[in-house]
Design a protein around this motif. Structure first.
Motif, PDB file in Angstrom:
ATOM      1  N   ALA A  23       9.727  29.827   1.307  1.00  7.25           N
ATOM      2  CA  ALA A  23       8.833  29.559   2.564  1.00  7.25           C
ATOM      3  C   ALA A  23       7.546  29.621   2.331  1.00  7.25           C
ATOM      4  N   GLY A  24       6.580  28.772   2.973  1.00  7.33           N
ATOM      5  CA  GLY A  24       5.204  28.790   2.861  1.00  7.33           C
ATOM      6  C   GLY A  24       4.673  28.002   1.717  1.00  7.33           C
ATOM      7  N   ASP A  25       5.568  27.336   0.624  1.00  9.18           N
ATOM      8  CA  ASP A  25       5.142  26.732  -0.476  1.00  9.18           C
ATOM      9  C   ASP A  25       4.658  25.246  -0.094  1.00  9.18           C
ATOM     10  N   LEU A  26       3.615  24.788  -0.865  1.00  8.56           N
ATOM     11  CA  LEU A  26       3.020  23.354  -0.804  1.00  8.56           C
ATOM     12  C   LEU A  26       3.046  22.916  -2.066  1.00  8.56           C
ATOM     13  N   LEU A  27       3.947  21.585  -2.156  1.00  9.16           N
ATOM     14  CA  LEU A  27       4.222  20.840  -3.229  1.00  9.16           C
ATOM     15  C   LEU A  27       3.290  19.525  -3.372  1.00  9.16           C
ATOM     16  N   LEU A  28       2.430  19.635  -4.364  1.00  6.37           N
ATOM     17  CA  LEU A  28       1.638  18.228  -4.380  1.00  6.37           C
ATOM     18  C   LEU A  28       1.845  17.306  -5.351  1.00  6.37           C
ATOM     19  N   GLU A  46       0.736  -1.290   0.032  1.00 10.54           N
ATOM     20  CA  GLU A  46      -0.104   0.016  -0.073  1.00 10.54           C
ATOM     21  C   GLU A  46       0.802   1.236   0.131  1.00 10.54           C
ATOM     22  N   VAL A  47       0.787   2.058  -0.968  1.00  7.71           N
ATOM     23  CA  VAL A  47       1.763   3.118  -1.177  1.00  7.71           C
ATOM     24  C   VAL A  47       0.937   4.460  -1.291  1.00  7.71           C
ATOM     25  N   PRO A  48       1.373   5.633  -0.919  1.00 12.22           N
ATOM     26  CA  PRO A  48       0.757   6.771  -0.831  1.00 12.22           C
ATOM     27  C   PRO A  48       0.546   7.110  -2.370  1.00 12.22           C
ATOM     28  N   GLY A  49      -0.709   7.499  -2.797  1.00 11.59           N
ATOM     29  CA  GLY A  49      -1.046   7.816  -4.158  1.00 11.59           C
ATOM     30  C   GLY A  49      -0.576   9.364  -4.279  1.00 11.59           C
ATOM     31  N   LEU A  50      -0.573  10.159  -2.969  1.00 16.52           N
ATOM     32  CA  LEU A  50      -0.216  11.398  -3.061  1.00 16.52           C
ATOM     33  C   LEU A  50       0.393  11.947  -1.967  1.00 16.52           C
ATOM     34  N   LEU A  51       1.667  12.739  -2.339  1.00 14.73           N
ATOM     35  CA  LEU A  51       2.275  13.450  -1.619  1.00 14.73           C
ATOM     36  C   LEU A  51       2.215  14.636  -1.357  1.00 14.73           C
ATOM     37  N   ALA A  52       2.545  15.336  -0.010  1.00 14.14           N
ATOM     38  CA  ALA A  52       2.190  16.786   0.147  1.00 14.14           C
ATOM     39  C   ALA A  52       3.464  17.397   1.030  1.00 14.14           C
ATOM     40  N   PHE A  53       4.271  18.069   0.255  1.00 13.70           N
ATOM     41  CA  PHE A  53       5.471  18.556   0.892  1.00 13.70           C
ATOM     42  C   PHE A  53       5.280  20.264   1.267  1.00 13.70           C
ATOM     43  N   THR A  54       5.394  20.605   2.297  1.00 12.45           N
ATOM     44  CA  THR A  54       5.434  22.253   2.720  1.00 12.45           C
ATOM     45  C   THR A  54       6.707  22.574   3.257  1.00 12.45           C
ATOM     46  N   CYS A  55       6.924  23.623   2.751  1.00 10.23           N
ATOM     47  CA  CYS A  55       8.286  24.297   3.169  1.00 10.23           C
ATOM     48  C   CYS A  55       8.062  25.462   4.168  1.00 10.23           C
ATOM     49  N   LEU A  56       8.478  24.914   5.360  1.00 10.34           N
ATOM     50  CA  LEU A  56       8.344  25.996   6.462  1.00 10.34           C
ATOM     51  C   LEU A  56       9.414  26.952   6.566  1.00 10.34           C
ATOM     52  N   THR A  57      10.702  26.441   6.293  1.00 12.78           N
ATOM     53  CA  THR A  57      11.836  27.295   6.137  1.00 12.78           C
ATOM     54  C   THR A  57      12.694  26.826   4.959  1.00 12.78           C
ATOM     55  N   ALA A  58      13.042  27.804   4.212  1.00 13.78           N
ATOM     56  CA  ALA A  58      13.698  27.710   2.916  1.00 13.78           C
ATOM     57  C   ALA A  58      15.360  27.572   3.203  1.00 13.78           C
ATOM     58  N   PRO A  59      15.865  26.625   2.371  1.00 14.76           N
ATOM     59  CA  PRO A  59      17.423  26.913   2.527  1.00 14.76           C
ATOM     60  C   PRO A  59      18.209  28.086   2.099  1.00 14.76           C
ATOM     61  N   THR A  60      19.299  28.359   2.369  1.00 14.12           N
ATOM     62  CA  THR A  60      19.962  29.348   1.607  1.00 14.12           C
ATOM     63  C   THR A  60      20.250  28.953   0.096  1.00 14.12           C
ATOM     64  N   THR A  61      20.754  28.065  -0.066  1.00 16.63           N
ATOM     65  CA  THR A  61      20.929  27.543  -1.367  1.00 16.63           C
ATOM     66  C   THR A  61      20.603  25.988  -1.581  1.00 16.63           C
ATOM     67  N   GLY A  62      20.122  25.787  -2.744  1.00 17.38           N
ATOM     68  CA  GLY A  62      19.991  24.355  -3.127  1.00 17.38           C
ATOM     69  C   GLY A  62      18.472  23.876  -2.436  1.00 17.38           C
ATOM     70  N   GLY A  63      18.673  22.461  -2.080  1.00 18.67           N
ATOM     71  CA  GLY A  63      17.824  21.907  -1.384  1.00 18.67           C
ATOM     72  C   GLY A  63      16.232  21.772  -1.956  1.00 18.67           C
ATOM     73  N   VAL A 110       8.221  19.651   5.705  1.00 21.62           N
ATOM     74  CA  VAL A 110       7.437  18.582   6.098  1.00 21.62           C
ATOM     75  C   VAL A 110       6.446  17.894   5.433  1.00 21.62           C
ATOM     76  N   VAL A 111       6.067  16.674   5.380  1.00 21.28           N
ATOM     77  CA  VAL A 111       5.355  15.778   4.268  1.00 21.28           C
ATOM     78  C   VAL A 111       4.489  14.998   4.906  1.00 21.28           C
ATOM     79  N   ALA A 112       3.430  14.899   4.238  1.00 18.42           N
ATOM     80  CA  ALA A 112       2.278  13.945   4.431  1.00 18.42           C
ATOM     81  C   ALA A 112       2.048  12.882   3.587  1.00 18.42           C
ATOM     82  N   LEU A 113       1.674  11.605   3.718  1.00 18.73           N
ATOM     83  CA  LEU A 113       1.685  10.548   2.992  1.00 18.73           C
ATOM     84  C   LEU A 113       0.166  10.332   2.813  1.00 18.73           C
TER      85      LEU A 113
END
Length: 331
Positions: free
Chosen positions: A285-290, A112-129, A310-313
Motif C-alpha cells: 500500500a502506498g507504492d507508485l509504479l512508473l 496516440e498512446v501513453p508514453g508513461l503509465l503511473a500506477f498507485t496501489c491504495l490497497t494491496a491484495p492479500t495475495t497475488g495481484g 489507480v492509474v494515470a495515462l
C-alpha cells in the motif's frame, strides 16, 4: 535534492527497479525535487517502483503525478470501461480477480498512446495481484524471427465489434454514441467502420507491431496481438462468445496485418516469451509504479482480497499509422 543515490535504488538483475523514498510526509514536494532523476531511471530501466511515499488516496496521488508528468491523457478506444477519478486518474480495468490479465502495452492500437503509465496501489491484495513487467526489446529478441519479420512488414490488425453487453460500449470507447461523431473520430484515427444491419459497429484498425522508442531509438515489440486475441480468452468464455455473436462478431480479436487469422499456437508462443521475460514486485500500500509504456509491457496477476490500484495515462506519444517506415514522435 535533484539526483538519486544508487544506494537508494535496488537494481538487481532480473528484478523490478525499486526506489526507497524518504518523503517526510511531503510526497508531492519529494516528487517535484526528484522528477528528472526519476524520469531518467524510467528511460534507462523501463520502469521504477517508488516505495515510501505513503500514497493513500486519489487526491494525494494526483498531486504527486502533477509534479512528475507533463500531461495526463483522456482514455479513448478503451476495450473495457474504467471509472474516471480526480486529476486524470482512472480505476483499474475491471477484470475477474481469479483471471490473469496478460502482458500488453496500454492503447497500443491507438494513434496516440501513453508514453508513461503511473500506477498507485491504495490497497494491496492479500495475495497475488502484482502488476508484472516485461522488457519489450528483450521480448522482441526472443520471438521467432519469421513472426517478427511478418509483423514488421504487415503490421497487425485489431477487429472490434461493439455492443452494450461485453466490453466498452460506443459511448464508453469514443465518448459519444452519435454515429456521425464516431465516424469522424474513426476517419481521423485511421479506423475502418462497418455498421451492421442491427445498428452495431464493427471496426478494423491496422497498426505497427514493432516500433522504435521515441527517445532511445531502441526497437520494441509493441502491440496487443496476444492480449486482445480470441485465443487468450478462457476456452469456455471464447466458446460462449462465438455461440452468441459468431466468429465474425467477437467483441475483439487480432489478426496479421493482411487479415489472416493468428493461430492459437502463435498466441501461446508470444505469451510464453512474455512469461520468460517477466519480472514482478508484490504491491505494498502506498507504492507508485512508473512504467515506460513503449519500452515495457505490463500485466495483472490473479489475486485474493481487496485490491485498489489507480492509474494515470500520461505524456502521450503519437505513433503514425501502421507503416514500418513511419516513426513515432513525442507531442
Amino acid at each position: 535534492m535533484s539526483t538519486l543515490s544508487l544506494l537508494d535504488l535496488d537494481l538487481r538483475e532480473g528484478a523490478v527497479a525499486v526506489l526507497r523514498a524518504e518523503a517526510g510526509g511531503n510526497a508531492s514536494g519529494w516528487a517535484s525535487a526528484h522528477r528528472e532523476a526519476l524520469r531518467a531511471v524510467v528511460v534507462e530501466r523501463g520502469a521504477v517502483l517508488v516505495r515510501g511515499l505513503g500514497l493513500r488516496d486519489a487526491d494525494g496521488t494526483a498531486a504527486v503525478l502533477a509534479r512528475l508528468t507533463d500531461r495526463v491523457q483522456v482514455e479513448l478506444e478503451a476495450f473495457a470501461p474504467r471509472q474516471p477519478l480526480t486529476g486524470g486518474l482512472y480505476s483499474s480495468t475491471p477484470w475477474p480477480a481469479n483471471q490473469p490479465m496478460c502482458m500488453h502495452h496500454e492503447l497500443s492500437y491507438a494513434l496516440e498512446v501513453p508514453g508513461l503509465l503511473a500506477f498507485t496501489c491504495l490497497t494491496a491484495p492479500t495475495t497475488g495481484g502484482a502488476t508484472a513487467l516485461a522488457d519489450a526489446p528483450t521480448v522482441l529478441a526472443a520471438l521467432p524471427a519469421g513472426l517478427v519479420e511478418r509483423v514488421e512488414r504487415e503490421g497487425w490488425l485489431l477487429v472490434r465489434s461493439y455492443n452494450d453487453e461485453i466490453g466498452a460500449s460506443l459511448a464508453e470507447a469514443f465518448g459519444t454514441d452519435e454515429r456521425e461523431a464516431v465516424e469522424a473520430y474513426c476517419r481521423a484515427h485511421a479506423i475502418e467502420t462497418d455498421w451492421q444491419p442491427d445498428g452495431s459497429l464493427r471496426t478494423r484498425q491496422r497498426r505497427r507491431g514493432v516500433v522504435r522508442h521515441p527517445v532511445t531509438g531502441v526497437r520494441c515489440w509493441f502491440n496487443q496481438i496476444a492480449f486482445l486475441n480470441e485465443w487468450t480468452l478462457a476456452p469456455e468464455v471464447r466458446e460462449y462468445l462465438v455461440d452468441v455473436y459468431g466468429e465474425d462478431g467477437l467483441p475483439f480479436t487480432t489478426r496479421y496485418g493482411d487479415g489472416e487469422p493468428i493461430g492459437e499456437d502463435v498466441v501461446a508462443e508470444i505469451n510464453a516469451v512474455y512469461e520468460s521475460a517477466t519480472v514482478r514486485e508484490p504491491w505494498q500500500a502506498g507504492d507508485l509504479l512508473l512504467v515506460d509504456n513503449v519500452r515495457t509491457a505490463h500485466s495483472r496477476e490473479p489475486f485474493e482480497g481487496p485490491r485498489e490500484v489507480v492509474v494515470a495515462l500520461a505524456d502521450p506519444v503519437r505513433l503514425l499509422g501502421w507503416s514500418p517506415t513511419e516513426e513515432g514522435a513525442p507531442r
